[in-house]
Write a protein that holds these residues in place. Structure first.
Motif, PDB file in Angstrom:
ATOM      1  N   LEU A 111      42.309  49.262  25.127  1.00 27.45           N
ATOM      2  CA  LEU A 111      42.505  50.087  25.702  1.00 27.45           C
ATOM      3  C   LEU A 111      42.003  49.882  27.898  1.00 27.45           C
ATOM      4  N   ALA A 112      41.305  49.747  27.852  1.00 31.38           N
ATOM      5  CA  ALA A 112      40.600  49.291  29.633  1.00 31.38           C
ATOM      6  C   ALA A 112      41.870  48.523  30.224  1.00 31.38           C
ATOM      7  N   TYR A 113      42.549  47.908  29.378  1.00 30.35           N
ATOM      8  CA  TYR A 113      42.868  47.480  30.769  1.00 30.35           C
ATOM      9  C   TYR A 113      44.086  48.133  30.974  1.00 30.35           C
ATOM     10  N   GLU A 114      44.882  48.252  29.294  1.00 36.34           N
ATOM     11  CA  GLU A 114      46.070  49.681  30.380  1.00 36.34           C
ATOM     12  C   GLU A 114      45.540  50.882  31.231  1.00 36.34           C
ATOM     13  N   LEU A 115      44.468  50.590  30.931  1.00 40.63           N
ATOM     14  CA  LEU A 115      44.135  52.086  32.136  1.00 40.63           C
ATOM     15  C   LEU A 115      44.209  51.597  33.550  1.00 40.63           C
ATOM     16  N   GLY A 116      43.894  49.777  32.958  1.00 39.06           N
ATOM     17  CA  GLY A 116      43.343  49.559  34.666  1.00 39.06           C
ATOM     18  C   GLY A 116      41.894  49.063  34.809  1.00 39.06           C
ATOM     19  N   PHE A 117      41.407  49.157  34.283  1.00 36.61           N
ATOM     20  CA  PHE A 117      39.596  48.310  34.192  1.00 36.61           C
ATOM     21  C   PHE A 117      39.579  47.206  34.103  1.00 36.61           C
ATOM     22  N   ARG A 118      38.729  46.472  35.328  1.00 35.92           N
ATOM     23  CA  ARG A 118      38.799  44.769  35.331  1.00 35.92           C
ATOM     24  C   ARG A 118      37.977  44.743  34.153  1.00 35.92           C
ATOM     25  N   LEU A 119      38.049  43.204  33.536  1.00 33.21           N
ATOM     26  CA  LEU A 119      37.723  42.558  32.317  1.00 33.21           C
ATOM     27  C   LEU A 119      36.954  41.492  33.018  1.00 33.21           C
ATOM     28  N   CYS A 120      36.037  40.954  31.857  1.00 34.72           N
ATOM     29  CA  CYS A 120      35.648  40.083  31.441  1.00 34.72           C
ATOM     30  C   CYS A 120      36.112  39.105  31.058  1.00 34.72           C
ATOM     31  N   PRO A 121      36.388  37.706  32.056  1.00 29.34           N
ATOM     32  CA  PRO A 121      37.535  36.222  31.264  1.00 29.34           C
ATOM     33  C   PRO A 121      36.512  36.120  30.881  1.00 29.34           C
ATOM     34  N   HIS A 122      35.252  35.567  30.655  1.00 30.24           N
ATOM     35  CA  HIS A 122      34.438  34.877  29.735  1.00 30.24           C
ATOM     36  C   HIS A 122      34.323  35.659  28.220  1.00 30.24           C
ATOM     37  N   CYS A 123      34.127  36.455  27.651  1.00 30.21           N
ATOM     38  CA  CYS A 123      34.090  37.523  26.707  1.00 30.21           C
ATOM     39  C   CYS A 123      34.935  37.740  25.956  1.00 30.21           C
ATOM     40  N   TRP A 124      34.420  37.501  24.838  1.00 29.96           N
ATOM     41  CA  TRP A 124      35.698  37.813  23.244  1.00 29.96           C
ATOM     42  C   TRP A 124      35.418  38.441  22.655  1.00 29.96           C
ATOM     43  N   PRO A 125      35.518  40.083  22.443  1.00 34.47           N
ATOM     44  CA  PRO A 125      36.422  40.800  22.678  1.00 34.47           C
ATOM     45  C   PRO A 125      36.320  40.359  24.535  1.00 34.47           C
ATOM     46  N   PRO A 126      36.956  41.245  25.632  1.00 33.19           N
ATOM     47  CA  PRO A 126      36.654  40.882  26.920  1.00 33.19           C
ATOM     48  C   PRO A 126      35.823  42.023  26.637  1.00 33.19           C
ATOM     49  N   GLU A 127      34.635  42.429  27.614  1.00 38.07           N
ATOM     50  CA  GLU A 127      34.317  43.360  27.909  1.00 38.07           C
ATOM     51  C   GLU A 127      34.334  44.342  29.605  1.00 38.07           C
ATOM     52  N   LEU A 128      34.160  44.958  30.279  1.00 36.35           N
ATOM     53  CA  LEU A 128      34.338  45.838  31.039  1.00 36.35           C
ATOM     54  C   LEU A 128      32.936  45.370  31.931  1.00 36.35           C
ATOM     55  N   ILE A 129      33.779  45.300  33.266  1.00 35.33           N
ATOM     56  CA  ILE A 129      32.849  44.312  34.631  1.00 35.33           C
ATOM     57  C   ILE A 129      32.320  45.888  34.978  1.00 35.33           C
ATOM     58  N   ALA A 130      30.625  45.082  35.171  1.00 36.57           N
ATOM     59  CA  ALA A 130      30.382  47.093  35.522  1.00 36.57           C
ATOM     60  C   ALA A 130      30.191  46.191  36.977  1.00 36.57           C
ATOM     61  N   ILE A 131      29.364  47.057  37.928  1.00 38.54           N
ATOM     62  CA  ILE A 131      29.858  47.331  39.252  1.00 38.54           C
ATOM     63  C   ILE A 131      27.622  47.469  39.485  1.00 38.54           C
ATOM     64  N   ASP A 132      26.844  46.687  40.206  1.00 39.66           N
ATOM     65  CA  ASP A 132      25.501  47.157  40.688  1.00 39.66           C
ATOM     66  C   ASP A 132      25.877  47.342  41.569  1.00 39.66           C
ATOM     67  N   ARG A 133      24.366  47.941  42.198  1.00 40.94           N
ATOM     68  CA  ARG A 133      23.846  48.702  43.412  1.00 40.94           C
ATOM     69  C   ARG A 133      24.239  48.807  44.773  1.00 40.94           C
ATOM     70  N   SER A 134      24.765  46.797  44.722  1.00 42.39           N
ATOM     71  CA  SER A 134      24.993  46.340  45.728  1.00 42.39           C
ATOM     72  C   SER A 134      26.139  45.848  46.094  1.00 42.39           C
ATOM     73  N   GLY A 135      27.310  46.224  45.068  1.00 44.06           N
ATOM     74  CA  GLY A 135      28.516  46.627  44.591  1.00 44.06           C
ATOM     75  C   GLY A 135      29.142  44.945  44.090  1.00 44.06           C
ATOM     76  N   ARG A 136      28.722  44.411  43.962  1.00 43.99           N
ATOM     77  CA  ARG A 136      28.434  43.531  42.707  1.00 43.99           C
ATOM     78  C   ARG A 136      29.100  43.564  41.692  1.00 43.99           C
ATOM     79  N   ALA A 137      30.564  42.954  41.393  1.00 37.84           N
ATOM     80  CA  ALA A 137      30.941  42.871  39.975  1.00 37.84           C
ATOM     81  C   ALA A 137      29.661  41.989  39.068  1.00 37.84           C
ATOM     82  N   HIS A 138      30.030  42.824  37.951  1.00 37.97           N
ATOM     83  CA  HIS A 138      28.641  41.284  36.883  1.00 37.97           C
ATOM     84  C   HIS A 138      29.381  42.442  34.893  1.00 37.97           C
TER      85      HIS A 138
END
Length: 95
Positions: free
Chosen positions: A55-82
């Motif tokens: 569902l996240a992928y279909e809604l256009g959210f960024r997903l982690c390419p290292h996790c299975w199943p993929p997890e949503l990418i979070a943005i920290d306060r400095s703007g860095r995605a992880h």
């Protein structure tokens, strides 16, 4: 959005609901019989994570390419995605 992917996600959520209902129905009323609820809950968790990723992928959210199943990418306060699960991704490598 891909309607087939959304349909698949809804079907996955329905299956999870059925598994939880089965677990509830199989719980012993007297509490004296062992039930393998842990294994069932592990399967349910995996199914929910896949449905969330789809569902996240279909809604256009960024997903982690290292996790299975993929997890949503979070943005920290400095703007860095992880990735909050594996923490191995930077903004430029996000899928």
């Amino acid at each position: 959005m891909d309607i087939d992917a959304l349909h698949s996600t809804l079907l996955s959520i329905s299956l999870v609901s059925d598994k939880l209902r089965t677990a509830r129905e199989n719980l012993p009323a007297n509490g004296h019989h062992a039930v393998d609820v842990g294994t069932l809950l592990d399967k349910v968790e995996g199914d929910l994570r896949m449905a969330k990723a789809t569902l996240a992928y279909e809604l256009g959210f960024r997903l982690c390419p290292h996790c299975w199943p993929p997890e949503l990418i979070a943005i920290d306060r400095s703007g860095r995605a992880h990735c909050p699960t594996c923490d191995q991704i930077s903004y430029d490598r996000a899928a």
